[in-house]
Motif scaffolding. Sequence first.
Motif, mmCIF file in Angstrom:
data_model
loop_
_atom_site.group_PDB
_atom_site.id
_atom_site.type_symbol
_atom_site.label_atom_id
_atom_site.label_comp_id
_atom_site.label_asym_id
_atom_site.label_seq_id
_atom_site.Cartn_x
_atom_site.Cartn_y
_atom_site.Cartn_z
ATOM 1 N N LEU A 199 39.991 32.957 40.948
ATOM 2 C CA LEU A 199 39.047 33.440 40.138
ATOM 3 C C LEU A 199 38.263 34.819 40.609
ATOM 4 O O LEU A 199 38.061 35.743 39.826
ATOM 5 C CB LEU A 199 37.754 32.390 40.132
ATOM 6 C CG LEU A 199 36.530 32.760 39.107
ATOM 7 C CD1 LEU A 199 37.289 32.886 37.622
ATOM 8 C CD2 LEU A 199 35.603 31.451 39.139
ATOM 9 N N GLU A 200 38.113 34.935 42.067
ATOM 10 C CA GLU A 200 37.480 36.100 42.411
ATOM 11 C C GLU A 200 38.525 37.317 42.637
ATOM 12 O O GLU A 200 38.158 38.322 42.286
ATOM 13 C CB GLU A 200 37.203 35.921 44.129
ATOM 14 C CG GLU A 200 36.775 37.156 44.799
ATOM 15 C CD GLU A 200 36.234 36.704 46.300
ATOM 16 O OE1 GLU A 200 36.422 37.921 46.852
ATOM 17 O OE2 GLU A 200 36.056 35.611 46.494
ATOM 18 N N GLN A 241 38.405 38.363 38.752
ATOM 19 C CA GLN A 241 37.318 39.515 38.653
ATOM 20 C C GLN A 241 37.447 40.631 39.183
ATOM 21 O O GLN A 241 37.096 41.940 38.533
ATOM 22 C CB GLN A 241 35.927 38.723 39.040
ATOM 23 C CG GLN A 241 35.842 37.497 38.492
ATOM 24 C CD GLN A 241 34.572 36.506 39.069
ATOM 25 O OE1 GLN A 241 34.219 36.732 40.195
ATOM 26 N NE2 GLN A 241 34.135 35.465 38.416
ATOM 27 N N HIS A 242 37.957 40.840 40.408
ATOM 28 C CA HIS A 242 38.002 41.909 41.055
ATOM 29 C C HIS A 242 39.220 43.028 40.441
ATOM 30 O O HIS A 242 38.929 44.288 40.155
ATOM 31 C CB HIS A 242 38.671 41.659 42.689
ATOM 32 C CG HIS A 242 38.905 43.063 43.556
ATOM 33 N ND1 HIS A 242 37.782 43.912 43.616
ATOM 34 C CD2 HIS A 242 39.999 43.702 43.782
ATOM 35 C CE1 HIS A 242 38.196 44.882 44.414
ATOM 36 N NE2 HIS A 242 39.563 44.750 44.414
ATOM 37 N N ALA A 278 40.200 42.774 37.362
ATOM 38 C CA ALA A 278 39.319 43.195 35.825
ATOM 39 C C ALA A 278 38.601 44.256 36.176
ATOM 40 O O ALA A 278 38.456 45.179 35.435
ATOM 41 C CB ALA A 278 38.494 41.881 35.459
ATOM 42 N N ALA A 279 37.902 44.155 37.320
ATOM 43 C CA ALA A 279 37.162 45.513 37.516
ATOM 44 C C ALA A 279 37.893 46.903 37.670
ATOM 45 O O ALA A 279 37.587 47.797 37.331
ATOM 46 C CB ALA A 279 35.916 45.262 38.703
ATOM 47 N N THR A 287 36.298 30.113 30.693
ATOM 48 C CA THR A 287 35.526 30.583 31.766
ATOM 49 C C THR A 287 36.444 31.644 32.472
ATOM 50 O O THR A 287 35.658 32.730 32.951
ATOM 51 C CB THR A 287 35.350 29.510 32.792
ATOM 52 O OG1 THR A 287 34.535 28.287 32.299
ATOM 53 C CG2 THR A 287 34.446 29.732 34.082
ATOM 54 N N GLY A 304 34.693 35.518 32.056
ATOM 55 C CA GLY A 304 34.490 36.255 33.216
ATOM 56 C C GLY A 304 35.333 37.584 33.521
ATOM 57 O O GLY A 304 34.739 38.792 33.876
ATOM 58 N N MET A 305 36.431 37.361 33.049
ATOM 59 C CA MET A 305 37.550 38.709 33.056
ATOM 60 C C MET A 305 36.961 39.957 32.142
ATOM 61 O O MET A 305 36.739 41.133 32.601
ATOM 62 C CB MET A 305 38.801 38.378 32.818
ATOM 63 C CG MET A 305 39.958 39.461 32.990
ATOM 64 S SD MET A 305 41.447 38.802 32.513
ATOM 65 C CE MET A 305 41.458 38.467 30.641
ATOM 66 N N ASN A 306 36.356 39.421 31.014
ATOM 67 C CA ASN A 306 35.920 40.332 30.053
ATOM 68 C C ASN A 306 34.621 40.928 30.610
ATOM 69 O O ASN A 306 34.566 42.118 30.516
ATOM 70 C CB ASN A 306 35.400 39.574 28.753
ATOM 71 C CG ASN A 306 36.398 39.775 27.771
ATOM 72 O OD1 ASN A 306 37.169 40.941 27.614
ATOM 73 N ND2 ASN A 306 36.707 38.742 26.899
ATOM 74 N N HIS A 339 33.659 41.323 33.893
ATOM 75 C CA HIS A 339 33.682 42.267 34.824
ATOM 76 C C HIS A 339 34.539 43.613 34.594
ATOM 77 O O HIS A 339 34.330 44.526 34.910
ATOM 78 C CB HIS A 339 34.434 41.431 35.927
ATOM 79 C CG HIS A 339 33.765 40.740 36.648
ATOM 80 N ND1 HIS A 339 33.291 39.279 36.370
ATOM 81 C CD2 HIS A 339 33.184 40.839 38.107
ATOM 82 C CE1 HIS A 339 32.554 39.097 37.228
ATOM 83 N NE2 HIS A 339 32.334 39.656 38.267
ATOM 84 N N THR A 373 31.709 45.422 32.712
ATOM 85 C CA THR A 373 30.837 46.001 33.527
ATOM 86 C C THR A 373 31.239 47.331 34.371
ATOM 87 O O THR A 373 30.597 48.174 34.721
ATOM 88 C CB THR A 373 30.438 44.973 34.347
ATOM 89 O OG1 THR A 373 29.591 43.824 33.741
ATOM 90 C CG2 THR A 373 29.060 45.361 35.637
#
Length: 230
Positions: A122-123, A126-127, A129-130, A187, A191-193, A195, A198
């Motif tokens: 998951l981390e 997110q990374h 995706a950012a 979830t 979360g991907m969207n 990050h 953002t």
Amino acid sequence: MDDFVSQVSGVSALAEPARRALYLYVAAQPEAVSRDQAAEGVGLPRHTAKFHLDKLVDEGLLDTEYRRLTGRRGPGAGRPTKLYRRSAREVAVTLPPRHYDLAGRILARAVDASAREGVPVLEAVQHAAAEFGHRLAAEAQPCEGGATPLDDIAATLAEHGYEPRVQDGVLVLANCPFHALAREHTTLVCGMNLHLITAMLHELGRTEVQARLAPAPGRCCVTLAEQPKQ
């Protein structure tokens, strides 16, 4: 938008039965084929096959090359023959727009990072995706002068299929480019969207706009709004 029009044009070119038959025939061959071979393969007159083959080339669906089929060289060998083969261009149109290719690249990057570095999946998602959010915003066309912060990010998000709309000072996204994935893995994809968007905000220098999760039926789970000035 230009890419969408190009994709639709490419797909619509295959609506004509003769053209579609020629494309499928050429795509099925292990080597490039001549117009005579293609015409015989689908049972069309040579001049008709030539017309449709060249239309497919114009749409970027076929590529051409020139080669002597006899293998002879030098004087008397004749002119090289124009040959057709399927192009490397990928054409896919979904309405509303979906970008599962982007989701695939993000998830592949995350899985690779998780395997190499032992980062929780998951981390890692997110990374990744950012990272892609920064890249997409860096490549975006600059917004015209005088645009509000929400207009600026809306223009960038529109390029990637989010269908942004400002409602009562909040930027809502009428379309999720990863819709099918979000339904099954809510979830993870939400979360991907979050990050991804953002990171876009930071890359665009729009730190006064905040993205947050606010799921609702019929739209993306992320909304954006300007933070109140202190």
